[in-house]
Scaffold this motif. Structure first.
Motif, mmCIF file in Angstrom:
data_model
loop_
_atom_site.group_PDB
_atom_site.id
_atom_site.type_symbol
_atom_site.label_atom_id
_atom_site.label_comp_id
_atom_site.label_asym_id
_atom_site.label_seq_id
_atom_site.Cartn_x
_atom_site.Cartn_y
_atom_site.Cartn_z
ATOM 1 N N VAL A 1 0.866 -1.169 0.000
ATOM 2 C CA VAL A 1 0.000 0.000 0.000
ATOM 3 C C VAL A 1 0.912 1.230 0.000
ATOM 4 O O VAL A 1 1.974 1.213 0.608
ATOM 5 C CB VAL A 1 -0.891 0.003 1.264
ATOM 6 C CG1 VAL A 1 -1.886 1.151 1.206
ATOM 7 C CG2 VAL A 1 -1.595 -1.323 1.392
ATOM 8 N N SER A 2 0.489 2.230 -0.717
ATOM 9 C CA SER A 2 1.273 3.455 -0.718
ATOM 10 C C SER A 2 1.393 3.986 0.698
ATOM 11 O O SER A 2 0.437 4.018 1.457
ATOM 12 C CB SER A 2 0.589 4.489 -1.607
ATOM 13 O OG SER A 2 1.199 5.717 -1.400
ATOM 14 N N LYS A 3 2.614 4.393 1.031
ATOM 15 C CA LYS A 3 2.828 4.871 2.391
ATOM 16 C C LYS A 3 2.285 6.282 2.561
ATOM 17 O O LYS A 3 2.202 6.804 3.653
ATOM 18 C CB LYS A 3 4.320 4.866 2.692
ATOM 19 C CG LYS A 3 4.857 3.457 2.825
ATOM 20 C CD LYS A 3 6.370 3.470 2.705
ATOM 21 C CE LYS A 3 6.876 2.072 2.422
ATOM 22 N NZ LYS A 3 8.025 2.071 1.523
ATOM 23 N N ARG A 4 1.965 6.882 1.480
ATOM 24 C CA ARG A 4 1.567 8.277 1.588
ATOM 25 C C ARG A 4 0.066 8.386 1.684
ATOM 26 O O ARG A 4 -0.649 7.873 0.861
ATOM 27 C CB ARG A 4 2.059 9.045 0.371
ATOM 28 C CG ARG A 4 3.551 8.919 0.234
ATOM 29 C CD ARG A 4 4.172 10.193 -0.045
ATOM 30 N NE ARG A 4 3.246 11.302 0.050
ATOM 31 C CZ ARG A 4 3.668 12.522 0.215
ATOM 32 N NH1 ARG A 4 4.925 12.764 0.313
ATOM 33 N NH2 ARG A 4 2.815 13.501 0.287
ATOM 34 N N CYS B 1 7.649 11.567 -2.535
ATOM 35 C CA CYS B 1 7.216 12.662 -3.405
ATOM 36 C C CYS B 1 5.729 12.945 -3.314
ATOM 37 O O CYS B 1 4.952 12.132 -2.838
ATOM 38 C CB CYS B 1 7.559 12.338 -4.848
ATOM 39 S SG CYS B 1 9.284 12.009 -5.069
ATOM 40 N N ASP B 2 5.420 14.152 -3.815
ATOM 41 C CA ASP B 2 4.012 14.512 -3.943
ATOM 42 C C ASP B 2 3.490 14.081 -5.301
ATOM 43 O O ASP B 2 2.415 13.515 -5.402
ATOM 44 C CB ASP B 2 3.853 16.023 -3.775
ATOM 45 C CG ASP B 2 4.290 16.453 -2.388
ATOM 46 O OD1 ASP B 2 3.663 16.018 -1.424
ATOM 47 O OD2 ASP B 2 5.299 17.190 -2.278
ATOM 48 N N ARG B 3 4.247 14.402 -6.325
ATOM 49 C CA ARG B 3 3.861 13.948 -7.661
ATOM 50 C C ARG B 3 5.100 13.295 -8.302
ATOM 51 O O ARG B 3 6.231 13.616 -7.956
ATOM 52 C CB ARG B 3 3.437 15.140 -8.535
ATOM 53 C CG ARG B 3 2.119 15.747 -8.142
ATOM 54 C CD ARG B 3 1.744 16.842 -9.112
ATOM 55 N NE ARG B 3 2.791 17.873 -9.180
ATOM 56 C CZ ARG B 3 3.052 18.585 -10.277
ATOM 57 N NH1 ARG B 3 2.376 18.391 -11.384
ATOM 58 N NH2 ARG B 3 4.010 19.496 -10.260
ATOM 59 N N ALA C 1 1.618 10.748 -6.333
ATOM 60 C CA ALA C 1 2.313 9.609 -5.779
ATOM 61 C C ALA C 1 1.361 8.575 -5.196
ATOM 62 O O ALA C 1 1.748 7.432 -4.964
ATOM 63 C CB ALA C 1 3.301 10.075 -4.710
ATOM 64 N N THR C 2 0.120 8.982 -4.968
ATOM 65 C CA THR C 2 -0.823 8.082 -4.332
ATOM 66 C C THR C 2 -1.398 7.051 -5.291
ATOM 67 O O THR C 2 -2.087 6.128 -4.870
ATOM 68 C CB THR C 2 -1.966 8.891 -3.713
ATOM 69 O OG1 THR C 2 -2.383 9.864 -4.676
ATOM 70 C CG2 THR C 2 -1.507 9.586 -2.460
ATOM 71 N N ARG C 3 -1.133 7.215 -6.569
ATOM 72 C CA ARG C 3 -1.671 6.254 -7.529
ATOM 73 C C ARG C 3 -1.003 4.905 -7.365
ATOM 74 O O ARG C 3 0.154 4.825 -6.948
ATOM 75 C CB ARG C 3 -1.447 6.777 -8.951
ATOM 76 C CG ARG C 3 -2.350 7.961 -9.284
ATOM 77 C CD ARG C 3 -3.742 7.518 -9.664
ATOM 78 N NE ARG C 3 -3.718 6.944 -11.005
ATOM 79 C CZ ARG C 3 -3.914 7.672 -12.112
ATOM 80 N NH1 ARG C 3 -4.151 8.942 -12.035
ATOM 81 N NH2 ARG C 3 -3.872 7.086 -13.280
ATOM 82 N N PRO C 4 -1.675 3.826 -7.727
ATOM 83 C CA PRO C 4 -1.072 2.502 -7.535
ATOM 84 C C PRO C 4 0.193 2.319 -8.381
ATOM 85 O O PRO C 4 0.327 2.920 -9.443
ATOM 86 C CB PRO C 4 -2.170 1.537 -7.983
ATOM 87 C CG PRO C 4 -3.158 2.353 -8.711
ATOM 88 C CD PRO C 4 -3.044 3.744 -8.254
ATOM 89 N N ALA C 5 1.051 1.475 -7.881
ATOM 90 C CA ALA C 5 2.347 1.260 -8.535
ATOM 91 C C ALA C 5 2.187 0.806 -9.973
ATOM 92 O O ALA C 5 2.969 1.191 -10.849
ATOM 93 C CB ALA C 5 3.147 0.225 -7.742
ATOM 94 N N ALA C 6 1.183 0.008 -10.231
ATOM 95 C CA ALA C 6 1.010 -0.538 -11.577
ATOM 96 C C ALA C 6 0.857 0.573 -12.608
ATOM 97 O O ALA C 6 1.329 0.465 -13.739
ATOM 98 C CB ALA C 6 -0.187 -1.464 -11.616
ATOM 99 N N ASP C 7 0.207 1.684 -12.209
ATOM 100 C CA ASP C 7 0.021 2.791 -13.146
ATOM 101 C C ASP C 7 1.372 3.340 -13.582
ATOM 102 O O ASP C 7 1.603 3.632 -14.752
ATOM 103 C CB ASP C 7 -0.796 3.910 -12.481
ATOM 104 C CG ASP C 7 -2.264 3.537 -12.402
ATOM 105 O OD1 ASP C 7 -2.575 2.370 -12.771
ATOM 106 O OD2 ASP C 7 -3.068 4.375 -11.979
ATOM 107 N N PHE C 8 2.252 3.479 -12.604
ATOM 108 C CA PHE C 8 3.590 3.973 -12.940
ATOM 109 C C PHE C 8 4.342 2.955 -13.789
ATOM 110 O O PHE C 8 5.039 3.287 -14.718
ATOM 111 C CB PHE C 8 4.370 4.283 -11.658
ATOM 112 C CG PHE C 8 3.804 5.432 -10.889
ATOM 113 C CD1 PHE C 8 3.990 6.730 -11.332
ATOM 114 C CD2 PHE C 8 3.063 5.224 -9.750
ATOM 115 C CE1 PHE C 8 3.463 7.798 -10.626
ATOM 116 C CE2 PHE C 8 2.530 6.282 -9.044
ATOM 117 C CZ PHE C 8 2.718 7.576 -9.480
ATOM 118 N N GLY C 9 4.150 1.685 -13.409
ATOM 119 C CA GLY C 9 4.797 0.615 -14.162
ATOM 120 C C GLY C 9 4.403 0.674 -15.620
ATOM 121 O O GLY C 9 5.239 0.581 -16.520
#
Lengths: 409, 369, 532, 139
Positions: free
Chosen positions: C263-266, C493-495, C510-518
């Motif tokens: 889970v995102s820590k932020r 980070c914030d964004r 930064a709160t978006r799930p990791a997969a989106d960044f992936g």
């Protein structure tokens, strides 16, 4: 791309040539009128100040007297490269370049370093009317003789006897010859040493050969000079005060003189004798005011020597060999062109020399090849009268050198 | 399109700045020197005959990416040793010249192989290594010629051995073979003698170089010159190919030296080769070549410009300043100065080329607008 | 028998570099004519696996590998890549190995040129053969035809667009007539979409002709479209091996990133109202990290993250802005335009940079810590200088320097013997802290931090990241952090902007799930919606 | 694929061809050595005595070696000429007893090991055997 390359290049070249051409035409017109004065030109090639100052001053003396070509005079003076052993091409083209002047009638090269022969050959191929004279030839005698109309060397054969003869007259009983292997591999120096030795034997003087470091080796000039400074007192002590010293290297001369003045001993003349050779440094005198005025230089050197108690022990040629040779050969060439002299006539040559050395007499002879016994009629060996400080001229030109020394090897 | 043209002109000026600089300096010095066109033409012909072969010997290592082969001095030494022998044996004329060339071959190959081996250990620093190697070998050469010849190596002729019995004299007179090639097929234009035979030989070398580029070996050298790693990865024996390029260059330099000295007619035993490398390289650079790109045209243009400068600058300097020796200093100053400039410009150009990638990036961005 | 055995089988391959395990027990099979997709993050072990297959010398030099390789049922172990080539395995590398001054044909036939005999060959050997240009052209054209593209064989590589270079490389491999297996390492990364399309088509064609292909790519869409089987590597292990038909993009992306459960820590989402730094149309010529066209805005007081795979250009951004590499574009800081290509201007305008290259750029290794910390401040801001003789000479204020150094050593928990210790004697993490201290001391308005946790241990990582956050919160410093580690970015980070192929692929909170960044990293268009 | 494999036949052929080439170079070198070998000829116009016979010097005589320059020798002259190659032709032109010009032409061989020869013109004209002799420079 390729096309534009050529277009631009052509453009630039064309522009360059045009500007160049314009400059040529401008320049060509101007000096024509002035040139009318000189009937012909004499080319003089010498080293630079850093290589051989005396030679160059001789050329300046000629310019002083006859004017330089650029100013409508007769003398066209150029120099050969400082590192002439590597840049032979430049030496050659400097000599050949002089022949490009249609008014050029004679070329004098002093000193005739390697490359002179080839330069002369090339001039001959084009302009066989130009008189080619080599002063103090470095190349083998047979080589320079083949190309030059007249070649001059200092007379290492006669001097081999005369220096010993002079020493004898001064009452010397030991003769020390200081040199090193590289110099002894020079034909002229090696042979002169052999003549020294033979003459010493005949005149009853003890001949000693001492080795000193080569200044061009790793010890350098400073190291070689230091060696001489330290060694001379020991030598004087060992061989006595009635000993004459001679060294083949210019760098050795100054410390040798300095120590001999202090510790005693004789110095007949240097390898390349001149009042400027070694004396100014050894005596610590400033001769800048007397620049080029040899009688004045000699007078100053002589008085200093006398003050230091060296009268009658130190000799030289009153006039620098390099300086006189440049000037005299230029003068001789003019005399020949003017029809006043003959190129290969010894007395005419001496006339030219004497003009620049009032008071000092010259002598010399033609060079004879030891191997074949052939006497060259265009290679002259000359020497000047030895001048002993505080004593005057020794009259060496009047001494007859016995025939046998000419075949000593 | 306009921009493109402008870029091309700028690029042209950049890559040819050195020859252009030389042309401009010569254009100003030429009238100052006061030499006649006839003399200059003659002098250019002579210089081409003398030096072009040597300069051309530099081309192959540049093609193989080894930069300017200062090691050509080794070949020059081999040529000189050949000449010493034929002078000793008293072999004259064309016979002597070609015999000297043949004698120089095994020595050149040996020296070239050694040089190549060493340079392979100094990849990327070939130029400075070969430069130092030249100095080192000069020492060996002096040892051999000054002490070995006449003692270990039999030399009979009195005219070249020092009278002490061993060692070669400072200057060896090459009257026997002097201009034997130059005067084989003389052609006179006005007062200028065109040595047709020598030019023919140089032409043969040019043809060889062009032909060689089209061989498999030439192709391999070009490949190595562009990217050693890629060539290696494709299976080309890089080390061996580099050695071969140096060997060929050394052998050619040996021939070149024989041609050079047959024209000059006198050999300064211990000094003749010293400046050969420097001057040949300088001439090539002046012709617009760079450390990684050189053509036959660069060699020809370079010899003409560089030596023209040598011929006219002393006189120009003298006439400009009024003193003979200053002319000599002027020559040294201008000639070596321009060589330095050309080397510096090369470095700048290399940086500029790097920056060009960035400019391309910026351009790509603009185009998209 | 022979038909049954797969074309290539790698069995239980393991490899470690000096105790650092990079491949663990990897096994897979590849059938004739099959296309295998090999995916994984940077450092997952893809490249090492291929190096083992090719017998690259680096593998043997580092102690070899364990496991077996079978080609058509026969065990093989290549000592050099040339042996692999002889067995019909070809590879197209990510970096071009082409000669820029050669034509396409010359490159395709490099060291396999057609030649003709001449008299010199008898004397000097085969290498004196003439090149047979005509035949070479013919062969090159044939190979180009196999790739299925329009490519002029006489075109110089240096004049080619990137795509054509890639095709030339592939044609080179295909020209070998015994080619059985082709390894393509990120072949489409440099291609435009239409070009990639052509390439994929020709890959299909080749596979139908019986040539097997290992396709390494991070463009998941291509992988899905073309491969028969997909192998996902993570941290040196096979995470997933599935036929392509039974998987989908997001499954692959999750398997690759592997932290879908975290889970995102932020939790807090900070809101900013003022744009502080505005970067537009930035390009930077940094070798290996080329930035092509980057625009983004950073708010005052924000921590802005820049992520992306290695080599995509994320490192080029701070290096370009700080003037360390040539670049262009427009940088506006607090309404003022900042010139590029001059580190001095960048520093003077209040920006500071903690480089990823600690040892070469960041620290004066032979100098003591206090000197290291104060150096930039002294140079740029004239801090710690006492004027003597009315400003004529400036003297270093040793006392102040030492006090400042002590302060940072305490605050950042730098483990050292004291401020006079030399920088090189510290561990990587502590060196990194010195770098941060050096940046903090100038009190920058914008701080670029590049790969701040690279090469330091977990505990130190946390302190470094906490230090950044603390500085941001307390001093209000705007921080731009560049990192390869997505999780690290997401925790600080914030964004976060993801850079792909030198461009910003997208900027997400930064709160978006990791997969989106992936997915952004993998060159796939951002998935729609899903804002949380 | 270019095939660089060298079959046995080709290898032997190449070895032969290379050996032949090296041999050719050696032969060429030998040919150049002898063909280009220079000798110094001393043309001597002095009265000499040989085996009891006296050959009187001529007042003036013209000598040419091969196609070289014609040398005019006066009484007691000794001229040095360099020639290359072992086979040489000497042409001597002199006023005969009857006052007309006489020409004698003769081919002779020089030994490679002898650098210098002395040619006595009076002996040559008289047709004596020892007109050409090796000459040792008096070192």
């Amino acid at each position: 791309m390729k096309k534009s390359f050529f277009r631009v290049f052509l453009l630039i070249t064309a522009m360059a040539v045009l500007t160049g051409g314009m400059l040529i035409s401008c320049k060509k017109e101007a000096p024509k009128d002035e040139k009318a004065g000189a009937a012909y030109h004499i080319g003089v090639v010498t080293g630079t100040v850093s290589q051989s100052e005396d030679d160059l001053r001789g050329a300046e003396r000629l310019i002083e007297e006859y004017g330089s070509v650029a100013e409508g005079g007769m003398i066209q003076h150029v120099t050969y490269p400082d590192n002439f052993m590597q840049e032979m091409e430049t030496t050659i083209s400097q000599i050949v370049g002089l022949a490009d002047d249609p008014m050029m009638k004679a070329i004098v090269v002093n000193q005739a370093i390697p490359g002179t022969t080839e330069g002369f050959r090339r001039v001959k191929e084009k302009r066989d009317d130009i008189i080619l004279i080599a002063g103090e030839a470095h190349e083998d005698p047979l080589v320079i003789e083949s190309a030059a109309d007249l070649a001059i060397n200092s007379d290492f054969v006669s001097r081999g006897y005369l220096i010993i003869d002079t020493a004898k007259k001064l009452g010397v009983d030991t003769f020390v010859h200081i040199s090193f292997p590289r110099h002894m591999s020079y034909e002229t120096l090696g042979r002169r040493r052999a003549i020294f030795e033979a003459a010493c034997k005949d005149l009853g003087i003890k001949f000693v050969f001492e080795t000193a470091p080569d200044p061009t080796s790793d010890v350098g000039v400073a190291g070689a000079q230091q060696f001489i400074l330290e060694k001379v007192p020991a030598w004087v002590a060992k061989y006595g005060k009635n000993t004459a010293f001679f060294c083949t290297n210019d760098a050795h001369t100054e410390p040798l003189l300095k120590q001999l003045i202090e510790y005693g001993g004789y110095f007949i003349e240097a390898d390349l004798p001149s009042p400027l050779m070694g004396y100014p440094g050894a005596l610590g005198i400033d001769l800048s005011a007397e620049k080029g005025d040899f009688p004045a230089i000699l007078a100053k050197v002589e008085s200093t020597i006398k003050d230091k108690g060296g009268a009658g022990r130190f000799g030289t040629w009153a006039y620098s060999y390099g300086y006189t040779t440049t000037a005299a050969l230029g003068q001789h060439a003019m005399n020949v062109i003017n029809g006043e002299s003959e190129l290969l006539k010894m007395s005419d040559l001496m006339k030219a020399y004497n003009k620049y050395t009032p008071g000092a007499k010259w002598n010399g002879g033609f060079y004879t090849d030891v191997a074949t016994g052939v006497r060259a009629n265009n290679h002259v060996l000359i020497y000047q009268d030895t001048y002993m400080m505080g004593k005057g001229y020794m009259g060496t030109p009047d001494v007859t050198v016995p025939e046998k020394y000419f075949s000593v090897k | 399109m306009l921009k493109n043209d402008k870029d091309n002109v700028i690029k042209f000026l950049e890559t040819n700045l050195v020859p252009i600089l030389f042309v401009i300096i010569i254009a100003f010095a030429l009238p100052l020197s006061g030499f006649s066109v006839r003399y200059l033409f003659n002098e250019i012909i002579v210089r081409l005959v003398r030096n072009l072969f040597l300069v051309l010997a530099l081309l192959l290592p540049i093609m193989a990416g080894m930069g300017l082969n200062f090691g050509m001095v080794l070949g020059a030494m081999a040529g000189e040793i050949g000449l010493i022998f034929i002078t000793d044996w008293n072999i004259t004329g064309l016979h002597g010249m070609f015999l000297a060339m043949i004698l120089s071959i095994p020595l050149s190959i040996l020296l070239g192989w050694m040089c190549g081996k060493i340079l392979n250990r100094a990849k990327g620093r070939e130029m400075v290594t070969s430069y130092i190697l030249g100095f080192f070998m000069n020492g060996v050469y002096q040892l051999v010629v000054l002490y070995g010849m006449g003692s270990v190596i039999p030399i009979a002729s009195d005219s070249i051995v020092l009278s002490r019995g061993y060692g070669i004299r400072n200057a060896v007179n090459l009257t026997g073979i002097r201009q034997s090639l130059d005067k084989l097929l003389p052609l006179k234009i006005g007062t200028t003698l065109i040595p047709v035979a020598t030019f023919a030989l140089i032409a043969v070398l040019c043809v060889f170089i062009i032909w060689f580029r089209r061989t498999k070996l030439g192709q391999d050298m070009r490949a190595i010159g562009q990217d050693m790693a890629v060539a290696e990865a494709s299976g080309i024996d890089v080390a061996r190919t580099r050695i071969i390029s140096i060997i060929i260059s050394t052998v050619l330099a040996g021939f070149g030296m024989v041609i050079y000295l047959q024209n000059i007619g006198t050999m300064n035993t211990y000094n003749s080769h010293e400046q050969v490398g420097m001057f040949s390289i300088a001439a090539l650079l002046v012709g617009g070549a760079s450390v990684n790109r050189a053509k036959i045209g660069n060699a020809i243009l370079g010899v003409v410009l560089f030596h023209l400068m040598f011929v006219i600058s002393p006189m120009a300097g003298k006439n400009l300043i009024g003193q003979a020796q200053l002319g000599e200093y002027f020559r040294v100053f201008v000639s070596y100065g321009v060589i330095s400039i050309s080397l510096v410009l090369y470095a700048i150009r290399k940086q500029r080329d790097k920056a060009r990638a960035g400019i391309a990036l910026a351009d790509a961005q603009e185009v998209r607008d | 028998m022979k038909d049954k055995s797969p074309l290539l089988e790698m069995r239980n391959i393991s490899k470690d570099f000096f105790g650092n395990s990079v491949l663990k027990d990897v096994s897979f099979k590849l059938e004739k004519g099959e296309i295998l997709g090999l995916v994984g993050e940077n450092g997952a072990g893809k490249t090492t696996l291929m190096k083992i297959l090719f017998g690259m010398t680096v593998i043997r030099d580092t102690g070899g590998y364990s496991g077996e390789i079978f080609l058509e049922g026969k065990p093989v172990s290549y000592k050099t890549p040339f042996e692999a080539l002889d067995d019909g395995i070809g590879m197209v590398h990510q970096e071009f190995s082409l000669l820029p001054g050669f034509t396409a044909a010359e490159n395709i036939l490099l060291n396999r040129e057609s030649t003709k005999n001449n008299f010199m060959t008898e004397l000097f050997g085969d290498r004196m053969k003439n090149l047979d240009r005509k035949d070479m052209r013919k062969r090159a054209l044939k190979a180009i035809g196999k790739v299925g593209v329009q490519l002029h064989e006489d075109m110089l590589i240096s004049d080619m667009p990137v795509g054509h270079k890639q095709f030339t490389e592939i044609a080179r491999e295909l020209e070998k007539d015994n080619i059985k297996l082709l390894v393509l390492d990120e072949p489409t990364a440099v291609l435009a979409e239409s070009e990639a399309e052509i390439l994929l088509k020709s890959m299909k064609k080749l596979s139908s002709e019986g040539i097997s292909i290992i396709f390494i790519s991070h463009r998941l869409r291509e992988i899905i479209n073309i491969t028969d089987k997909i192998l996902i590597l993570r941290d040196g292990r096979i995470i997933q091996e599935k036929p392509t038909s039974s998987t989908n993009i997001s499954e692959i992306a999750e398997a690759m990133v592997g932290r879908e459960l975290e889970v995102s820590k932020r939790e807090d989402v900070r809101v900013f109202d003022r744009t502080f730094l505005s970067v537009s149309r930035l390009w930077v010529n940094m070798p290996g990290e080329t930035v092509r066209d980057v625009s983004f805005d950073v708010n005052e007081g924000e921590i802005f993250g820049i992520g992306g795979l290695a080599g995509q250009g994320k490192l080029g951004i701070p290096n370009g802005i700080m003037g360390l590499f040539p670049g262009g574009g427009e940088i506006i800081l607090d309404g003022k335009k900042i010139g590029l290509n001059s580190p001095r201007i960048a520093l003077d305008s209040g920006m500071a940079f903690v480089s990823e290259d600690r040892r070469d750029v960041g620290l004066l290794l032979d100098e003591p810590l206090d000197w290291n910390i104060s150096f930039t401040a002294m140079q740029v801001q004239n801090k710690f200088l006492k004027p003597i003789f009315g400003n004529l000479i400036k003297w270093r204020d040793e006392k102040a320097i030492q006090n400042a150094a002590k302060g940072f050593i305490d605050a950042l928990e730098i483990k050292c013997t004291g401020y006079s210790q030399k920088a090189q004697e510290l561990s990587g993490g502590n060196q990194q802290k010195i770098c941060l201290a050096k940046a903090f001391i100038v009190e920058p308005r914008v701080l670029f931090v590049s790969e701040p946790t690279r090469g330091i241990d977990v505990g130190a990582k946390k302190i470094v990241l906490d230090t950044l956050i603390k500085n941001n919160r307390e001093k209000g410093t705007t921080i731009i952090m560049i990192s390869s580690e997505l999780e690290e970015l997401r925790s600080v980070c914030d964004r976060i902007a993801i850079v792909d192929e030198g461009k910003i692929a997208g900027i997400l909170p930064a709160t978006r799930p990791a997969a989106d960044f992936g997915l952004l990293m993998l060159g796939t268009a951002p998935v729609s919606g899903g804002a949380e | 694929m270019s095939n660089f494999a060298i079959t046995g036949n080709v290898r032997i052929r190449r070895i032969l061809i290379r050996a032949a080439f090296i041999l050719f170079m050696l032969i060429l070198a030998v040919f150049l050595f002898f063909g280009g070998k220079a000798h110094t000829l001393l043309l001597d116009n002095k009265t000499i005595e040989k085996e009891g016979k006296i050959y009187r010097e001529l007042n003036v005589v013209e000598v040419r070696i091969g196609s070289g320059k014609e040398e005019e020798l006066l009484k007691k002259d000794r001229v040095k000429i360099d020639v290359s190659g072992q086979r040489q032709v000497i042409t001597v032109t002199f006023p005969g007893d009857d006052g007309n010009e006489k020409i004698i032409k003769k081919t002779f061989h020089l030994k490679a090991g002898v650098p210098m020869y002395l040619i006595s013109i009076p002996a040559f004209i008289a047709g004596a055997d020892g007109w050409i002799e090796p000459f040792e420079p008096s070192n």
